[in-house]
Motif scaffolding. Structure first.
Motif, PDB file in Angstrom:
ATOM      1  N   LYS A 149       0.716  -1.232  -0.058  1.00  0.00           N
ATOM      2  CA  LYS A 149      -0.142   0.019   0.084  1.00  0.00           C
ATOM      3  C   LYS A 149       0.961   1.332  -0.011  1.00  0.00           C
ATOM      4  O   LYS A 149       0.579   2.251  -0.760  1.00  0.00           O
ATOM      5  CB  LYS A 149      -0.892   0.068   1.163  1.00  0.00           C
ATOM      6  CG  LYS A 149      -2.326  -0.795   1.010  1.00  0.00           C
ATOM      7  CD  LYS A 149      -3.207  -0.547   2.062  1.00  0.00           C
ATOM      8  CE  LYS A 149      -4.024  -1.660   2.368  1.00  0.00           C
ATOM      9  NZ  LYS A 149      -4.294  -2.041   3.602  1.00  0.00           N
TER      10      LYS A 149
ATOM     11  N   LEU B 257       3.979   1.655  -0.910  1.00  0.00           N
ATOM     12  CA  LEU B 257       4.527   1.737  -2.157  1.00  0.00           C
ATOM     13  C   LEU B 257       3.855   2.304  -3.268  1.00  0.00           C
ATOM     14  O   LEU B 257       4.178   3.314  -4.047  1.00  0.00           O
ATOM     15  CB  LEU B 257       5.286   0.296  -2.804  1.00  0.00           C
ATOM     16  CG  LEU B 257       6.414  -0.311  -2.011  1.00  0.00           C
ATOM     17  CD1 LEU B 257       6.427  -1.589  -2.179  1.00  0.00           C
ATOM     18  CD2 LEU B 257       7.708   0.386  -2.411  1.00  0.00           C
ATOM     19  N   LEU B 258       2.631   1.988  -3.400  1.00  0.00           N
ATOM     20  CA  LEU B 258       1.756   2.313  -4.359  1.00  0.00           C
ATOM     21  C   LEU B 258       1.357   3.897  -4.120  1.00  0.00           C
ATOM     22  O   LEU B 258       1.224   4.697  -4.829  1.00  0.00           O
ATOM     23  CB  LEU B 258       0.478   1.391  -4.456  1.00  0.00           C
ATOM     24  CG  LEU B 258       0.893   0.123  -4.774  1.00  0.00           C
ATOM     25  CD1 LEU B 258      -0.337  -0.959  -4.670  1.00  0.00           C
ATOM     26  CD2 LEU B 258       1.338  -0.129  -6.255  1.00  0.00           C
TER      27      LEU B 258
ATOM     28  N   GLU C 197       3.689   6.090  -5.058  1.00  0.00           N
ATOM     29  CA  GLU C 197       4.271   5.930  -6.155  1.00  0.00           C
ATOM     30  C   GLU C 197       5.923   5.663  -6.271  1.00  0.00           C
ATOM     31  O   GLU C 197       6.420   6.517  -7.052  1.00  0.00           O
ATOM     32  CB  GLU C 197       3.846   7.133  -6.966  1.00  0.00           C
ATOM     33  CG  GLU C 197       2.483   7.266  -7.308  1.00  0.00           C
ATOM     34  CD  GLU C 197       2.117   8.128  -8.508  1.00  0.00           C
ATOM     35  OE1 GLU C 197       2.956   8.600  -9.185  1.00  0.00           O
ATOM     36  OE2 GLU C 197       0.933   7.623  -8.895  1.00  0.00           O
ATOM     37  N   THR C 198       6.276   4.851  -5.441  1.00  0.00           N
ATOM     38  CA  THR C 198       7.647   4.705  -5.451  1.00  0.00           C
ATOM     39  C   THR C 198       7.894   3.090  -5.522  1.00  0.00           C
ATOM     40  O   THR C 198       6.985   2.389  -5.475  1.00  0.00           O
ATOM     41  CB  THR C 198       8.173   5.333  -4.055  1.00  0.00           C
ATOM     42  OG1 THR C 198       9.659   4.645  -4.115  1.00  0.00           O
ATOM     43  CG2 THR C 198       7.724   4.789  -2.905  1.00  0.00           C
ATOM     44  N   ASN C 199       9.170   2.731  -5.902  1.00  0.00           N
ATOM     45  CA  ASN C 199       9.567   1.324  -5.828  1.00  0.00           C
ATOM     46  C   ASN C 199      10.277   0.776  -4.830  1.00  0.00           C
ATOM     47  O   ASN C 199      10.659  -0.322  -4.597  1.00  0.00           O
ATOM     48  CB  ASN C 199      10.280   0.944  -7.196  1.00  0.00           C
ATOM     49  CG  ASN C 199       9.384   0.992  -8.408  1.00  0.00           C
ATOM     50  OD1 ASN C 199       8.491   0.257  -8.495  1.00  0.00           O
ATOM     51  ND2 ASN C 199       9.665   1.744  -9.227  1.00  0.00           N
TER      52      ASN C 199
ATOM     53  N   TYR D 257       5.907  -2.980  -9.897  1.00  0.00           N
ATOM     54  CA  TYR D 257       4.937  -2.215  -9.250  1.00  0.00           C
ATOM     55  C   TYR D 257       3.407  -2.316  -9.428  1.00  0.00           C
ATOM     56  O   TYR D 257       2.816  -2.866  -8.778  1.00  0.00           O
ATOM     57  CB  TYR D 257       4.983  -0.735 -10.032  1.00  0.00           C
ATOM     58  CG  TYR D 257       4.395   0.229  -9.417  1.00  0.00           C
ATOM     59  CD1 TYR D 257       4.993   0.870  -8.339  1.00  0.00           C
ATOM     60  CD2 TYR D 257       3.020   0.772  -9.895  1.00  0.00           C
ATOM     61  CE1 TYR D 257       4.368   2.017  -7.611  1.00  0.00           C
ATOM     62  CE2 TYR D 257       2.705   1.666  -9.336  1.00  0.00           C
ATOM     63  CZ  TYR D 257       2.804   2.350  -8.297  1.00  0.00           C
ATOM     64  OH  TYR D 257       2.316   3.423  -7.575  1.00  0.00           O
TER      65      TYR D 257
ATOM     66  N   LEU E  15      -2.810  -6.513  -3.377  1.00  0.00           N
ATOM     67  CA  LEU E  15      -3.723  -6.175  -2.654  1.00  0.00           C
ATOM     68  C   LEU E  15      -5.182  -6.408  -3.193  1.00  0.00           C
ATOM     69  O   LEU E  15      -6.558  -6.075  -2.410  1.00  0.00           O
ATOM     70  CB  LEU E  15      -3.853  -4.452  -2.910  1.00  0.00           C
ATOM     71  CG  LEU E  15      -2.493  -3.902  -2.280  1.00  0.00           C
ATOM     72  CD1 LEU E  15      -2.500  -2.175  -2.271  1.00  0.00           C
ATOM     73  CD2 LEU E  15      -2.370  -4.207  -0.748  1.00  0.00           C
TER      74      LEU E  15
END
Ligand SMILES: C[S@@+](CC[C@H](N)C(=O)[O-])C[C@H]1O[C@@H](n2cnc3c(N)ncnc32)[C@H](O)[C@@H]1O
Lengths: 138, 138
Positions: A37, A39-40, A43-45, B63, B70
């Motif tokens: 969650k 990460l999303l 907006e990063t890896n 990504y 989820l």
């Protein structure tokens, strides 16, 4: 804008000038789902993992979360899938050292740490692209 | 070595010189789990999705796979989670255009396509680091 234009300086740019100081982090005992969650949402890896004192103890990336898809992943915690030996850099280092570390370790970001291993930023391979653009622009 | 040293040429390096021509790909109807396996085996974050003719129709990354964690992800196929509008580049473009596209789209790799949209390589942000290293080395 925090990036100084190249022509103002003859010396190699420093990590500090191109790193992202807004880092999203996570702690060891959180669930992998929470990591996904974050990460999303960010907006990063890459998510540096910190202990209670805010010190770097690992890194978890979308790569590691993808790996957990192949396991029975629902109850997994961050500490079970994170990478513990983190390749880092300090803010005063030259960007070419950062580029070298990324390439040699086949990774795409470096947490930027201070002398007590607090995370003060993250340097992404995409950020290095900014320097490339300055280099060959008329 | 396929990279020519910088000093031999005054012009901007081309995508072809730093791209990776060995690209792992996947097709639309495969499972997300298969994509995860391919990503991990290829030690990569990016998997171009191709149709039967080998033409680019999407991209799936670690990504996207993390996002599927989820959801109820087990039966999901690649086409359900891939990004369909792929930002690409051609092999003869200048690397600074590639750097610009990566940054402006906040992505870390570009599939390199020919005029019929066949995937002939992939350009990673980390590869741009090679140019940075050459730039500031004595
Ligand atoms: C070996 S890379 C391969 C994928 C791809 N080349 C990339 O750039 O992420 C993936 C692994 O590197 C680890 N990793 C990412 N950044 C790292 C860093 N700064 N230090 C140590 N490991 C890192 C991740 O935890 C993940 O397990």
């Amino acid at each position: 804008k925090r990036n100084r234009p190249m022509r103002e300086t003859a010396r190699t740019p420093r990590v500090r000038e191109i790193m992202n100081p807004a880092v999203v982090t996570i702690t060891e005992n959180e669930l992998v789902k929470t990591a996904a969650k974050k990460l999303l949402k960010g907006e990063t890896n890459h998510l540096p993992v910190i202990d209670r004192e805010g010190r770097l103890v690992g890194i978890i990336t979308t790569y590691d979360v993808s790996k957990s898809v192949l396991r029975d992943g629902d109850a997994l915690t961050v500490s079970e899938i994170m990478t513990k030996k983190v390749v880092t850099i300090s803010a005063d280092e030259a960007v070419d050292l950062a580029a070298q570390r990324l390439e040699q370790n086949n990774i795409s970001a470096l947490p930027v740490v201070d002398s007590s291993r607090h995370v003060i930023g993250i340097l992404n391979a995409v950020d290095l692209g900014k320097l490339i653009q300055r280099r060959w622009q008329p």
